[in-house]
Design a protein around this motif. Structure first.
Motif, PDB file in Angstrom:
ATOM      1  N   SER A 145      35.143  30.560  42.852  1.00  0.00           N
ATOM      2  CA  SER A 145      35.228  31.817  42.120  1.00  0.00           C
ATOM      3  C   SER A 145      36.350  32.696  42.660  1.00  0.00           C
ATOM      4  N   ALA A 146      36.431  32.834  43.986  1.00  0.00           N
ATOM      5  CA  ALA A 146      37.466  33.677  44.589  1.00  0.00           C
ATOM      6  C   ALA A 146      38.858  33.114  44.332  1.00  0.00           C
ATOM      7  N   ASN A 147      38.987  31.802  44.363  1.00  0.00           N
ATOM      8  CA  ASN A 147      40.308  31.192  44.190  1.00  0.00           C
ATOM      9  C   ASN A 147      40.786  31.198  42.744  1.00  0.00           C
ATOM     10  N   ARG A 148      39.915  31.520  41.800  1.00  0.00           N
ATOM     11  CA  ARG A 148      40.369  31.677  40.407  1.00  0.00           C
ATOM     12  C   ARG A 148      41.417  32.768  40.313  1.00  0.00           C
ATOM     13  N   PHE A 149      41.344  33.728  41.223  1.00  0.00           N
ATOM     14  CA  PHE A 149      42.223  34.888  41.191  1.00  0.00           C
ATOM     15  C   PHE A 149      43.309  34.822  42.258  1.00  0.00           C
ATOM     16  N   SER A 150      43.472  33.682  42.897  1.00  0.00           N
ATOM     17  CA  SER A 150      44.389  33.569  44.035  1.00  0.00           C
ATOM     18  C   SER A 150      45.752  34.163  43.737  1.00  0.00           C
ATOM     19  N   ALA A 151      46.198  34.942  44.696  1.00  0.00           N
ATOM     20  CA  ALA A 151      47.531  35.549  44.606  1.00  0.00           C
ATOM     21  C   ALA A 151      48.071  35.636  46.016  1.00  0.00           C
ATOM     22  N   HIS A 152      49.038  34.834  46.327  1.00  0.00           N
ATOM     23  CA  HIS A 152      49.606  34.842  47.673  1.00  0.00           C
ATOM     24  C   HIS A 152      50.669  35.929  47.767  1.00  0.00           C
ATOM     25  N   LEU A 197      39.863  41.882  49.455  1.00  0.00           N
ATOM     26  CA  LEU A 197      40.120  40.875  48.444  1.00  0.00           C
ATOM     27  C   LEU A 197      40.907  39.726  49.064  1.00  0.00           C
ATOM     28  N   PRO A 198      40.312  38.533  49.143  1.00  0.00           N
ATOM     29  CA  PRO A 198      41.060  37.412  49.717  1.00  0.00           C
ATOM     30  C   PRO A 198      42.157  36.939  48.776  1.00  0.00           C
ATOM     31  N   ALA A 199      43.285  36.551  49.364  1.00  0.00           N
ATOM     32  CA  ALA A 199      44.356  35.935  48.576  1.00  0.00           C
ATOM     33  C   ALA A 199      43.982  34.488  48.279  1.00  0.00           C
ATOM     34  N   HIS A 200      43.337  33.843  49.250  1.00  0.00           N
ATOM     35  CA  HIS A 200      42.933  32.449  49.053  1.00  0.00           C
ATOM     36  C   HIS A 200      41.884  32.076  50.087  1.00  0.00           C
ATOM     37  N   ILE A 201      40.888  31.286  49.658  1.00  0.00           N
ATOM     38  CA  ILE A 201      39.882  30.732  50.553  1.00  0.00           C
ATOM     39  C   ILE A 201      40.116  29.228  50.611  1.00  0.00           C
ATOM     40  N   SER A 202      40.192  28.690  51.825  1.00  0.00           N
ATOM     41  CA  SER A 202      40.472  27.265  52.004  1.00  0.00           C
ATOM     42  C   SER A 202      39.285  26.418  51.580  1.00  0.00           C
TER      43      SER A 202
END
Length: 137
Positions: free
Chosen positions: A40-47, A91-96
């Motif tokens: 769910s969190a990585n759907r919004f990933s923005a580095h 807000l995480p940019a990315h979760i591994s």
């Protein structure tokens, strides 16, 4: 996890590690996020570069101002630290794939809570292995 009707904002609560709520450190989750939370969190990933936002800026923002307050899965991280509750909404940019945050897009540090301990209460645990039980009314 709570999801806004539009699906653009999600909110989760998780215990953070020793970096939680501190300006000079980068926090992470105390325990790995589950598969669905990670997805769910990585759907919004923005580095993008890390941004720190003050509470006063949030109070002034309108709901339509998404340029500075991006959509995604926001986390309320909390941690007990020697009788002080440290927390942040971030807000995480990315979760591994192993369930830990690789980088943060936005961090909002909340004021420390340290005025709740009285003589008739037990002190809060300080180790990562101790959970904090609390009621939400």
């Amino acid at each position: 996890m709570m999801i806004r009707e539009s699906g653009n904002y999600e909110f989760a609560v998780a215990r953070g590690d020793s970096g939680t709520g501190k300006l000079d450190t980068i926090p992470n989750l105390a325990r790995a996020a589950g598969t669905e939370t990670t997805h769910s969190a990585n759907r919004f990933s923005a580095h993008e570069q890390l941004t720190l936002i003050t509470l006063s800026e949030i109070k002034k923002a309108s709901e339509s101002d998404t340029s500075k307050y991006p959509v995604g899965t926001w986390f309320l991280l909390y941690r007990s630290d020697n009788g002080i509750i440290r927390s942040e909404i971030s807000l995480p940019a990315h979760i591994s794939t192993d369930g830990f945050v690789e980088s943060w897009h936005v961090r909002v540090l909340l004021p420390d809570i340290d005025d709740f301990v009285t003589g008739d209460r037990k002190p809060l645990p300080t180790t990562l292995d101790d959970d904090i039980a609390f009621n939400i009314a």
